[in-house]
Design an enzyme around this catalytic site. Structure first.
Site, PDB file in Angstrom:
ATOM      1  N   ASP A 194       0.837  -1.205   0.000  1.00 48.20           N
ATOM      2  CA  ASP A 194       0.000   0.000   0.000  1.00 48.20           C
ATOM      3  C   ASP A 194       0.873   1.258   0.000  1.00 48.20           C
ATOM      4  O   ASP A 194       0.570   2.246  -0.674  1.00 48.20           O
ATOM      5  CB  ASP A 194      -0.936  -0.002   1.224  1.00 48.20           C
ATOM      6  CG  ASP A 194      -1.842  -1.218   1.229  1.00 48.20           C
ATOM      7  OD1 ASP A 194      -2.377  -1.554   0.165  1.00 48.20           O
ATOM      8  OD2 ASP A 194      -1.990  -1.851   2.296  1.00 48.20           O
ATOM      9  N   HIS A 221      -5.504  -3.584   5.470  1.00 53.81           N
ATOM     10  CA  HIS A 221      -5.143  -3.892   4.091  1.00 53.81           C
ATOM     11  C   HIS A 221      -6.337  -4.464   3.324  1.00 53.81           C
ATOM     12  O   HIS A 221      -6.360  -5.637   2.963  1.00 53.81           O
ATOM     13  CB  HIS A 221      -3.949  -4.861   4.049  1.00 53.81           C
ATOM     14  CG  HIS A 221      -3.572  -5.227   2.647  1.00 53.81           C
ATOM     15  ND1 HIS A 221      -3.015  -4.322   1.764  1.00 53.81           N
ATOM     16  CD2 HIS A 221      -3.701  -6.379   1.954  1.00 53.81           C
ATOM     17  CE1 HIS A 221      -2.824  -4.902   0.595  1.00 53.81           C
ATOM     18  NE2 HIS A 221      -3.233  -6.154   0.676  1.00 53.81           N
TER      19      HIS A 221
HETATM   20  N1  LIG Z   1      -0.422  -8.409   1.909  1.00 53.79           N
HETATM   21  C1  LIG Z   1      -0.449  -8.010   0.649  1.00 53.79           C
HETATM   22  O1  LIG Z   1      -0.251  -6.833   0.354  1.00 53.79           O
HETATM   23  C2  LIG Z   1      -0.677  -9.004  -0.442  1.00 53.79           C
HETATM   24  C3  LIG Z   1      -0.376  -8.658  -1.772  1.00 53.79           C
HETATM   25  C4  LIG Z   1      -0.552  -9.598  -2.774  1.00 53.79           C
HETATM   26  C5  LIG Z   1      -1.060 -10.861  -2.462  1.00 53.79           C
HETATM   27  N2  LIG Z   1      -1.336 -11.160  -1.171  1.00 53.79           N
HETATM   28  C6  LIG Z   1      -1.819 -12.498  -0.793  1.00 53.79           C
HETATM   29  O2  LIG Z   1      -0.734 -13.417  -0.797  1.00 53.79           O
HETATM   30  C7  LIG Z   1      -1.243 -14.735  -0.982  1.00 53.79           C
HETATM   31  C8  LIG Z   1      -0.433 -15.466  -2.043  1.00 53.79           C
HETATM   32  O3  LIG Z   1      -0.583 -14.874  -3.289  1.00 53.79           O
HETATM   33  P1  LIG Z   1       0.137 -15.504  -4.595  1.00 53.79           P
HETATM   34  O4  LIG Z   1      -0.219 -14.628  -5.734  1.00 53.79           O
HETATM   35  O5  LIG Z   1       1.564 -15.782  -4.318  1.00 53.79           O
HETATM   36  O6  LIG Z   1      -0.657 -16.888  -4.726  1.00 53.79           O
HETATM   37  P2  LIG Z   1      -0.186 -18.219  -5.462  1.00 53.79           P
HETATM   38  O7  LIG Z   1      -1.360 -19.115  -5.563  1.00 53.79           O
HETATM   39  O8  LIG Z   1       0.554 -17.882  -6.705  1.00 53.79           O
HETATM   40  O9  LIG Z   1       0.882 -18.839  -4.440  1.00 53.79           O
HETATM   41  C9  LIG Z   1       0.529 -19.296  -3.176  1.00 53.79           C
HETATM   42  C10 LIG Z   1       1.452 -20.414  -2.803  1.00 53.79           C
HETATM   43  O10 LIG Z   1       1.067 -20.875  -1.509  1.00 53.79           O
HETATM   44  C11 LIG Z   1       1.239 -22.270  -1.512  1.00 53.79           C
HETATM   45  N3  LIG Z   1       0.492 -22.880  -0.432  1.00 53.79           N
HETATM   46  C12 LIG Z   1      -0.821 -23.212  -0.386  1.00 53.79           C
HETATM   47  N4  LIG Z   1      -1.097 -23.828   0.776  1.00 53.79           N
HETATM   48  C13 LIG Z   1       0.060 -23.873   1.468  1.00 53.79           C
HETATM   49  C14 LIG Z   1       0.424 -24.392   2.728  1.00 53.79           C
HETATM   50  N5  LIG Z   1      -0.467 -24.972   3.523  1.00 53.79           N
HETATM   51  N6  LIG Z   1       1.699 -24.276   3.120  1.00 53.79           N
HETATM   52  C15 LIG Z   1       2.612 -23.675   2.316  1.00 53.79           C
HETATM   53  N7  LIG Z   1       2.329 -23.170   1.110  1.00 53.79           N
HETATM   54  C16 LIG Z   1       1.072 -23.280   0.693  1.00 53.79           C
HETATM   55  C17 LIG Z   1       0.788 -22.713  -2.883  1.00 53.79           C
HETATM   56  O11 LIG Z   1       1.265 -24.012  -3.187  1.00 53.79           O
HETATM   57  C18 LIG Z   1       1.383 -21.632  -3.761  1.00 53.79           C
HETATM   58  O12 LIG Z   1       2.668 -21.975  -4.200  1.00 53.79           O
HETATM   59  C19 LIG Z   1      -2.718 -14.566  -1.329  1.00 53.79           C
HETATM   60  O13 LIG Z   1      -3.504 -14.811  -0.193  1.00 53.79           O
HETATM   61  C20 LIG Z   1      -2.821 -13.113  -1.748  1.00 53.79           C
HETATM   62  O14 LIG Z   1      -4.107 -12.587  -1.573  1.00 53.79           O
HETATM   63  C21 LIG Z   1      -1.162 -10.261  -0.163  1.00 53.79           C
HETATM   64  O1  LIG Z   2      -5.649  -7.331  -4.006  1.00 51.87           O
HETATM   65  C1  LIG Z   2      -5.314  -8.471  -3.678  1.00 51.87           C
HETATM   66  O2  LIG Z   2      -6.125  -9.395  -3.605  1.00 51.87           O
HETATM   67  C2  LIG Z   2      -3.886  -8.763  -3.386  1.00 51.87           C
HETATM   68  C3  LIG Z   2      -3.238  -7.778  -2.482  1.00 51.87           C
HETATM   69  O3  LIG Z   2      -3.863  -7.650  -1.272  1.00 51.87           O
HETATM   70  C4  LIG Z   2      -2.995  -6.448  -3.132  1.00 51.87           C
HETATM   71  O4  LIG Z   2      -3.232  -5.418  -2.477  1.00 51.87           O
HETATM   72  O5  LIG Z   2      -2.533  -6.412  -4.282  1.00 51.87           O
END
Ligand SMILES: NC(=O)c1ccc[n+]([C@@H]2O[C@H](COP(=O)([O-])OP(=O)(O)OC[C@H]3O[C@@H](n4cnc5c(N)ncnc54)[C@H](O)[C@@H]3O)[C@@H](O)[C@H]2O)c1
Ligand SMILES: O=C(O)C[C@H](O)C(=O)O
Length: 357
Positions: A194, A221
Protein backbone atom coordinates in the site's frame (compact mmCIF):
# COMPACT_ATOMS: atom_id res chain seq x y z
CA UNK A 1 42.31 -50.13 7.62
CA UNK A 2 40.74 -48.88 4.38
CA UNK A 3 36.95 -48.28 4.84
CA UNK A 4 34.60 -50.35 2.69
CA UNK A 5 32.71 -48.61 -0.11
CA UNK A 6 29.48 -48.91 1.96
CA UNK A 7 31.17 -47.11 4.89
CA UNK A 8 32.45 -44.39 2.55
CA UNK A 9 28.97 -43.98 1.13
CA UNK A 10 27.45 -43.76 4.64
CA UNK A 11 30.00 -41.14 5.71
CA UNK A 12 29.37 -39.05 2.62
CA UNK A 13 25.61 -39.28 3.19
CA UNK A 14 26.08 -38.12 6.81
CA UNK A 15 28.16 -35.10 5.72
CA UNK A 16 25.65 -34.29 3.00
CA UNK A 17 22.69 -34.58 5.38
CA UNK A 18 24.48 -32.11 7.66
CA UNK A 19 25.08 -29.62 4.84
CA UNK A 20 21.69 -30.02 3.22
CA UNK A 21 19.16 -31.18 5.83
CA UNK A 22 15.80 -32.28 4.38
CA UNK A 23 16.75 -31.07 0.97
CA UNK A 24 14.28 -32.79 -1.32
CA UNK A 25 15.99 -31.69 -4.50
CA UNK A 26 19.00 -33.87 -3.77
CA UNK A 27 19.49 -37.10 -5.64
CA UNK A 28 22.18 -39.53 -4.43
CA UNK A 29 24.55 -38.60 -7.25
CA UNK A 30 24.43 -34.94 -6.39
CA UNK A 31 25.02 -35.75 -2.70
CA UNK A 32 28.31 -37.40 -3.59
CA UNK A 33 29.43 -34.45 -5.67
CA UNK A 34 28.37 -31.87 -3.10
CA UNK A 35 29.82 -33.69 -0.11
CA UNK A 36 33.20 -33.36 -1.80
CA UNK A 37 32.83 -29.59 -2.08
CA UNK A 38 34.63 -27.46 0.48
CA UNK A 39 31.40 -25.77 1.55
CA UNK A 40 31.94 -23.78 4.71
CA UNK A 41 28.47 -22.41 5.39
CA UNK A 42 27.92 -20.26 8.45
CA UNK A 43 28.39 -16.84 6.77
CA UNK A 44 27.22 -14.05 9.09
CA UNK A 45 23.63 -13.01 8.58
CA UNK A 46 20.06 -13.96 9.38
CA UNK A 47 18.13 -17.14 8.72
CA UNK A 48 14.95 -16.52 6.77
CA UNK A 49 12.14 -18.90 5.79
CA UNK A 50 9.55 -18.24 3.08
CA UNK A 51 6.34 -20.29 3.44
CA UNK A 52 4.55 -20.48 0.09
CA UNK A 53 7.86 -20.01 -1.72
CA UNK A 54 6.78 -21.64 -4.98
CA UNK A 55 3.88 -19.24 -5.56
CA UNK A 56 3.44 -16.11 -7.60
CA UNK A 57 4.81 -13.94 -4.79
CA UNK A 58 7.02 -16.64 -3.27
CA UNK A 59 9.28 -17.14 -6.28
CA UNK A 60 10.32 -13.52 -6.97
CA UNK A 61 10.44 -12.95 -3.20
CA UNK A 62 12.83 -15.90 -2.82
CA UNK A 63 14.97 -14.54 -5.63
CA UNK A 64 15.17 -11.08 -4.09
CA UNK A 65 15.91 -12.47 -0.60
CA UNK A 66 18.74 -14.57 -2.09
CA UNK A 67 20.31 -11.29 -3.21
CA UNK A 68 19.93 -9.67 0.22
CA UNK A 69 23.35 -9.50 1.91
CA UNK A 70 21.75 -9.66 5.37
CA UNK A 71 20.51 -13.22 4.68
CA UNK A 72 22.86 -16.14 5.34
CA UNK A 73 20.38 -19.01 5.12
CA UNK A 74 17.18 -19.06 3.06
CA UNK A 75 14.62 -21.84 3.61
CA UNK A 76 12.02 -22.25 0.85
CA UNK A 77 8.89 -24.16 1.93
CA UNK A 78 5.80 -24.99 -0.09
CA UNK A 79 3.33 -27.85 -0.53
CA UNK A 80 4.25 -28.03 -4.24
CA UNK A 81 7.29 -27.34 -6.45
CA UNK A 82 9.68 -26.31 -3.66
CA UNK A 83 12.50 -28.54 -4.99
CA UNK A 84 12.47 -26.94 -8.44
CA UNK A 85 12.37 -23.38 -7.14
CA UNK A 86 15.15 -24.23 -4.66
CA UNK A 87 17.39 -25.81 -7.29
CA UNK A 88 16.90 -22.79 -9.53
CA UNK A 89 17.53 -20.11 -6.91
CA UNK A 90 20.41 -21.98 -5.30
CA UNK A 91 22.51 -21.45 -8.44
CA UNK A 92 22.58 -17.67 -7.94
CA UNK A 93 26.12 -16.60 -6.95
CA UNK A 94 25.11 -14.65 -3.85
CA UNK A 95 25.95 -15.43 -0.22
CA UNK A 96 22.79 -17.04 1.18
CA UNK A 97 22.67 -20.83 1.40
CA UNK A 98 19.30 -22.04 0.02
CA UNK A 99 17.48 -25.14 1.21
CA UNK A 100 14.14 -26.49 0.00
CA UNK A 101 11.35 -28.13 2.02
CA UNK A 102 8.32 -29.84 0.53
CA UNK A 103 5.04 -30.61 2.30
CA UNK A 104 3.77 -30.67 5.85
CA UNK A 105 6.22 -33.38 6.95
CA UNK A 106 9.12 -30.97 6.32
CA UNK A 107 7.55 -27.85 7.84
CA UNK A 108 9.32 -28.23 11.17
CA UNK A 109 12.75 -28.58 9.53
CA UNK A 110 11.97 -25.55 7.40
CA UNK A 111 11.22 -23.45 10.49
CA UNK A 112 13.76 -24.58 13.05
CA UNK A 113 16.30 -21.88 13.87
CA UNK A 114 14.74 -19.13 11.73
CA UNK A 115 15.08 -15.43 12.66
CA UNK A 116 12.44 -14.21 10.19
CA UNK A 117 9.52 -16.10 8.63
CA UNK A 118 7.72 -14.55 5.64
CA UNK A 119 4.31 -16.04 4.77
CA UNK A 120 2.86 -15.55 1.28
CA UNK A 121 1.07 -18.96 1.35
CA UNK A 122 -2.56 -19.13 0.31
CA UNK A 123 -4.90 -18.52 -2.58
CA UNK A 124 -5.11 -15.14 -4.36
CA UNK A 125 -8.20 -13.26 -5.55
CA UNK A 126 -9.92 -13.55 -8.91
CA UNK A 127 -11.96 -10.68 -10.45
CA UNK A 128 -15.16 -10.01 -8.49
CA UNK A 129 -13.80 -11.38 -5.20
CA UNK A 130 -13.01 -9.43 -2.04
CA UNK A 131 -10.00 -10.32 0.11
CA UNK A 132 -12.45 -11.59 2.71
CA UNK A 133 -13.63 -14.22 0.19
CA UNK A 134 -10.19 -15.83 0.68
CA UNK A 135 -10.79 -16.31 4.43
CA UNK A 136 -12.33 -19.79 4.14
CA UNK A 137 -9.19 -21.34 2.68
CA UNK A 138 -6.39 -19.07 3.85
CA UNK A 139 -7.44 -18.98 7.52
CA UNK A 140 -6.71 -22.70 7.89
CA UNK A 141 -3.41 -22.43 6.00
CA UNK A 142 -2.22 -19.58 8.22
CA UNK A 143 -3.30 -21.46 11.37
CA UNK A 144 -1.26 -24.55 10.44
CA UNK A 145 1.83 -22.56 9.51
CA UNK A 146 1.66 -20.49 12.70
CA UNK A 147 1.32 -23.64 14.82
CA UNK A 148 4.61 -24.72 13.23
CA UNK A 149 6.22 -21.37 14.03
CA UNK A 150 5.03 -21.52 17.67
CA UNK A 151 6.64 -24.94 17.99
CA UNK A 152 9.89 -24.52 16.04
CA UNK A 153 10.92 -20.83 16.04
CA UNK A 154 8.74 -19.03 18.62
CA UNK A 155 11.17 -16.10 18.73
CA UNK A 156 11.16 -15.43 15.01
CA UNK A 157 9.76 -12.22 13.53
CA UNK A 158 6.74 -13.12 11.36
CA UNK A 159 5.85 -11.12 8.23
CA UNK A 160 2.32 -12.16 7.26
CA UNK A 161 1.32 -11.48 3.64
CA UNK A 162 -1.55 -14.00 3.16
CA UNK A 163 -4.94 -12.34 2.73
CA UNK A 164 -7.19 -11.20 4.26
CA UNK A 165 -4.37 -9.63 6.33
CA UNK A 166 -6.96 -7.83 8.51
CA UNK A 167 -8.08 -11.28 9.73
CA UNK A 168 -4.99 -13.49 9.26
CA UNK A 169 -2.91 -11.39 11.67
CA UNK A 170 -5.50 -11.82 14.49
CA UNK A 171 -5.59 -15.56 13.62
CA UNK A 172 -1.80 -15.79 14.00
CA UNK A 173 -1.93 -13.87 17.29
CA UNK A 174 -4.55 -16.28 18.68
CA UNK A 175 -2.53 -19.33 17.61
CA UNK A 176 0.56 -17.93 19.33
CA UNK A 177 -1.45 -17.02 22.46
CA UNK A 178 -2.81 -20.57 22.63
CA UNK A 179 0.74 -21.92 22.37
CA UNK A 180 1.98 -19.44 25.01
CA UNK A 181 4.49 -17.89 22.61
CA UNK A 182 2.75 -14.64 21.59
CA UNK A 183 4.98 -11.60 21.42
CA UNK A 184 2.98 -8.76 19.80
CA UNK A 185 6.19 -7.03 18.71
CA UNK A 186 7.10 -9.97 16.50
CA UNK A 187 3.91 -10.38 14.49
CA UNK A 188 3.65 -7.96 11.58
CA UNK A 189 1.01 -7.89 8.84
CA UNK A 190 2.63 -6.75 5.62
CA UNK A 191 1.03 -3.56 4.27
CA UNK A 192 4.12 -2.25 2.50
CA UNK A 193 2.52 -2.69 -0.94
CA UNK A 194 0.00 0.00 0.00
CA UNK A 195 2.88 2.35 0.81
CA UNK A 196 4.76 1.42 -2.37
CA UNK A 197 1.62 2.12 -4.44
CA UNK A 198 0.90 5.34 -2.58
CA UNK A 199 4.46 6.59 -3.17
CA UNK A 200 4.15 5.77 -6.88
CA UNK A 201 0.73 7.33 -7.46
CA UNK A 202 1.47 10.45 -5.42
CA UNK A 203 4.79 10.94 -7.21
CA UNK A 204 2.94 10.66 -10.53
CA UNK A 205 0.51 13.43 -9.54
CA UNK A 206 3.26 15.68 -8.17
CA UNK A 207 5.69 15.02 -11.03
CA UNK A 208 8.36 13.71 -8.62
CA UNK A 209 10.65 10.69 -8.49
CA UNK A 210 8.76 8.05 -6.39
CA UNK A 211 11.98 7.35 -4.49
CA UNK A 212 11.76 10.85 -3.03
CA UNK A 213 8.18 10.43 -1.82
CA UNK A 214 7.01 8.97 1.50
CA UNK A 215 3.31 8.43 2.13
CA UNK A 216 2.17 6.97 5.46
CA UNK A 217 -0.65 4.45 4.91
CA UNK A 218 -2.52 3.37 8.04
CA UNK A 219 -5.56 1.29 9.06
CA UNK A 220 -5.56 -2.12 7.40
CA UNK A 221 -5.14 -3.89 4.09
CA UNK A 222 -8.49 -4.03 2.29
CA UNK A 223 -10.63 -1.39 0.54
CA UNK A 224 -11.67 1.46 2.83
CA UNK A 225 -9.45 0.15 5.64
CA UNK A 226 -6.45 1.29 3.55
CA UNK A 227 -6.10 4.90 4.66
CA UNK A 228 -3.36 7.01 3.02
CA UNK A 229 -2.49 10.09 5.06
CA UNK A 230 -1.98 12.52 2.21
CA UNK A 231 -1.74 15.44 4.65
CA UNK A 232 1.51 13.90 5.95
CA UNK A 233 3.29 13.24 2.64
CA UNK A 234 7.01 13.95 2.50
CA UNK A 235 8.21 16.20 0.96
CA UNK A 236 5.44 18.46 2.31
CA UNK A 237 2.88 19.25 -0.38
CA UNK A 238 -0.80 19.97 -0.80
CA UNK A 239 -3.50 18.39 -2.95
CA UNK A 240 -6.75 19.68 -4.37
CA UNK A 241 -9.92 17.91 -3.21
CA UNK A 242 -10.11 16.22 -6.62
CA UNK A 243 -6.51 14.97 -6.32
CA UNK A 244 -7.16 13.76 -2.76
CA UNK A 245 -10.21 11.76 -3.82
CA UNK A 246 -8.49 10.32 -6.91
CA UNK A 247 -5.38 9.30 -4.97
CA UNK A 248 -7.23 7.83 -1.99
CA UNK A 249 -9.45 5.72 -4.25
CA UNK A 250 -6.56 4.59 -6.48
CA UNK A 251 -4.48 3.54 -3.46
CA UNK A 252 -7.43 1.73 -1.86
CA UNK A 253 -8.27 -0.06 -5.14
CA UNK A 254 -4.67 -0.78 -6.18
CA UNK A 255 -5.01 -4.51 -5.54
CA UNK A 256 -8.27 -4.72 -7.49
CA UNK A 257 -6.68 -2.82 -10.39
CA UNK A 258 -4.09 -5.62 -10.70
CA UNK A 259 -6.60 -8.45 -10.13
CA UNK A 260 -8.77 -7.11 -12.97
CA UNK A 261 -5.82 -6.55 -15.31
CA UNK A 262 -4.66 -10.16 -14.72
CA UNK A 263 -8.15 -11.43 -15.71
CA UNK A 264 -8.27 -14.44 -13.39
CA UNK A 265 -4.54 -15.22 -13.36
CA UNK A 266 -4.10 -13.99 -9.78
CA UNK A 267 -3.28 -10.78 -7.97
CA UNK A 268 -0.18 -8.63 -7.48
CA UNK A 269 2.92 -10.80 -7.28
CA UNK A 270 5.92 -8.86 -8.61
CA UNK A 271 5.20 -5.50 -6.95
CA UNK A 272 4.25 -7.49 -3.82
CA UNK A 273 7.56 -9.37 -3.81
CA UNK A 274 9.35 -6.02 -4.14
CA UNK A 275 7.30 -4.52 -1.30
CA UNK A 276 7.75 -7.63 0.88
CA UNK A 277 11.52 -7.52 0.42
CA UNK A 278 11.61 -3.81 1.27
CA UNK A 279 9.75 -4.61 4.48
CA UNK A 280 11.74 -7.77 5.31
CA UNK A 281 14.96 -5.83 4.78
CA UNK A 282 13.74 -3.19 7.26
CA UNK A 283 12.95 -5.97 9.80
CA UNK A 284 16.44 -7.47 9.35
CA UNK A 285 18.09 -4.06 9.73
CA UNK A 286 16.09 -3.62 12.93
CA UNK A 287 17.20 -7.06 14.15
CA UNK A 288 20.80 -6.07 13.39
CA UNK A 289 20.36 -3.07 15.66
CA UNK A 290 20.30 -0.27 13.08
CA UNK A 291 18.84 2.94 14.48
CA UNK A 292 15.78 4.73 13.09
CA UNK A 293 14.28 1.93 10.97
CA UNK A 294 10.64 2.90 10.44
CA UNK A 295 7.98 1.27 8.23
CA UNK A 296 4.19 0.86 8.14
CA UNK A 297 2.74 -2.50 9.26
CA UNK A 298 -0.47 -4.00 10.63
CA UNK A 299 0.35 -4.74 14.27
CA UNK A 300 -1.08 -5.09 17.77
CA UNK A 301 -1.85 -1.52 18.63
CA UNK A 302 -3.17 0.98 21.14
CA UNK A 303 -3.29 3.79 18.61
CA UNK A 304 -7.08 3.36 18.28
CA UNK A 305 -9.59 1.33 20.31
CA UNK A 306 -9.00 -1.62 17.94
CA UNK A 307 -6.58 -4.40 19.00
CA UNK A 308 -4.78 -4.29 15.61
CA UNK A 309 -4.12 -1.36 13.34
CA UNK A 310 -1.61 -0.46 10.63
CA UNK A 311 0.60 2.49 11.33
CA UNK A 312 4.25 3.49 11.32
CA UNK A 313 6.37 1.33 13.61
CA UNK A 314 10.02 1.49 14.66
CA UNK A 315 11.75 -1.80 14.00
CA UNK A 316 14.46 -2.96 16.36
CA UNK A 317 16.20 -6.03 17.76
CA UNK A 318 12.92 -7.35 19.21
CA UNK A 319 10.58 -6.44 16.34
CA UNK A 320 8.11 -3.54 16.31
CA UNK A 321 9.51 -1.77 19.36
CA UNK A 322 7.45 1.38 19.02
CA UNK A 323 4.07 1.95 17.40
CA UNK A 324 3.64 5.58 16.38
CA UNK A 325 0.50 7.66 16.87
CA UNK A 326 -1.30 8.79 13.72
CA UNK A 327 -0.40 12.46 14.01
CA UNK A 328 -2.75 15.28 13.00
CA UNK A 329 -5.45 14.22 10.51
CA UNK A 330 -7.52 16.52 8.30
CA UNK A 331 -11.30 16.28 8.08
CA UNK A 332 -11.23 13.96 5.03
CA UNK A 333 -8.85 11.58 6.82
CA UNK A 334 -10.90 11.66 10.04
CA UNK A 335 -14.00 10.53 8.10
CA UNK A 336 -11.90 7.87 6.36
CA UNK A 337 -10.59 6.66 9.72
CA UNK A 338 -14.11 6.09 11.07
CA UNK A 339 -15.06 4.06 7.97
CA UNK A 340 -11.84 2.07 8.19
CA UNK A 341 -12.32 1.26 11.88
CA UNK A 342 -15.87 -0.04 11.32
CA UNK A 343 -14.79 -2.58 8.70
CA UNK A 344 -11.57 -3.44 10.53
CA UNK A 345 -13.39 -4.27 13.76
CA UNK A 346 -15.44 -6.95 11.95
CA UNK A 347 -12.46 -8.46 10.12
CA UNK A 348 -10.39 -8.62 13.31
CA UNK A 349 -13.22 -10.25 15.23
CA UNK A 350 -13.70 -12.81 12.45
CA UNK A 351 -10.05 -13.84 12.74
CA UNK A 352 -10.16 -14.06 16.53
CA UNK A 353 -13.38 -16.13 16.49
CA UNK A 354 -11.90 -18.56 13.95
CA UNK A 355 -9.42 -19.77 16.57
CA UNK A 356 -11.40 -19.23 19.78
CA UNK A 357 -14.69 -20.86 18.69
N1 LIG B 1 -0.42 -8.41 1.91
C1 LIG B 1 -0.45 -8.01 0.65
O1 LIG B 1 -0.25 -6.83 0.35
C2 LIG B 1 -0.68 -9.00 -0.44
C3 LIG B 1 -0.38 -8.66 -1.77
C4 LIG B 1 -0.55 -9.60 -2.77
C5 LIG B 1 -1.06 -10.86 -2.46
N2 LIG B 1 -1.34 -11.16 -1.17
C6 LIG B 1 -1.82 -12.50 -0.79
O2 LIG B 1 -0.73 -13.42 -0.80
C7 LIG B 1 -1.24 -14.74 -0.98
C8 LIG B 1 -0.43 -15.47 -2.04
O3 LIG B 1 -0.58 -14.87 -3.29
P1 LIG B 1 0.14 -15.50 -4.60
O4 LIG B 1 -0.22 -14.63 -5.73
O5 LIG B 1 1.56 -15.78 -4.32
O6 LIG B 1 -0.66 -16.89 -4.73
P2 LIG B 1 -0.19 -18.22 -5.46
O7 LIG B 1 -1.36 -19.11 -5.56
O8 LIG B 1 0.55 -17.88 -6.70
O9 LIG B 1 0.88 -18.84 -4.44
C9 LIG B 1 0.53 -19.30 -3.18
C10 LIG B 1 1.45 -20.41 -2.80
O10 LIG B 1 1.07 -20.88 -1.51
C11 LIG B 1 1.24 -22.27 -1.51
N3 LIG B 1 0.49 -22.88 -0.43
C12 LIG B 1 -0.82 -23.21 -0.39
N4 LIG B 1 -1.10 -23.83 0.78
C13 LIG B 1 0.06 -23.87 1.47
C14 LIG B 1 0.42 -24.39 2.73
N5 LIG B 1 -0.47 -24.97 3.52
N6 LIG B 1 1.70 -24.28 3.12
C15 LIG B 1 2.61 -23.67 2.32
N7 LIG B 1 2.33 -23.17 1.11
C16 LIG B 1 1.07 -23.28 0.69
C17 LIG B 1 0.79 -22.71 -2.88
O11 LIG B 1 1.27 -24.01 -3.19
C18 LIG B 1 1.38 -21.63 -3.76
O12 LIG B 1 2.67 -21.98 -4.20
C19 LIG B 1 -2.72 -14.57 -1.33
O13 LIG B 1 -3.50 -14.81 -0.19
C20 LIG B 1 -2.82 -13.11 -1.75
O14 LIG B 1 -4.11 -12.59 -1.57
C21 LIG B 1 -1.16 -10.26 -0.16
O1 LIG C 1 -5.65 -7.33 -4.01
C1 LIG C 1 -5.31 -8.47 -3.68
O2 LIG C 1 -6.12 -9.40 -3.61
C2 LIG C 1 -3.89 -8.76 -3.39
C3 LIG C 1 -3.24 -7.78 -2.48
O3 LIG C 1 -3.86 -7.65 -1.27
C4 LIG C 1 -2.99 -6.45 -3.13
O4 LIG C 1 -3.23 -5.42 -2.48
O5 LIG C 1 -2.53 -6.41 -4.28
Amino acid sequence: MKPSSTEVHQRISRISAHLYPSNPQMGEGSMLERANCRAKGGAPGFKVAILGAAGGIGQPLAMLMKINPLVSVLHLYDVVNAPGVTADISHMDTGAVVRGFLGQSQLEDALTGMDLVIIPAGIPRKPGMTRDDLFKINAGIVRTLCEGIAKCCPNAIVNLISNPVNSTVPIAAEVFKKAGTYDPKKLLGVTSLDVVRANTFVAEVLGLDPREVEVPVVGGHAGVTILPLLSQVKPPCSFTQEETEYLTKRIQDGGTEVVEAKKGAGSATLSMAYAAVKFADACLKGLRGDAGVVACAFVASQVTELPFFASKVRLGRTGAEEVYQLGPLNEYERIGLEKAKKELAESIQKGISFIRN
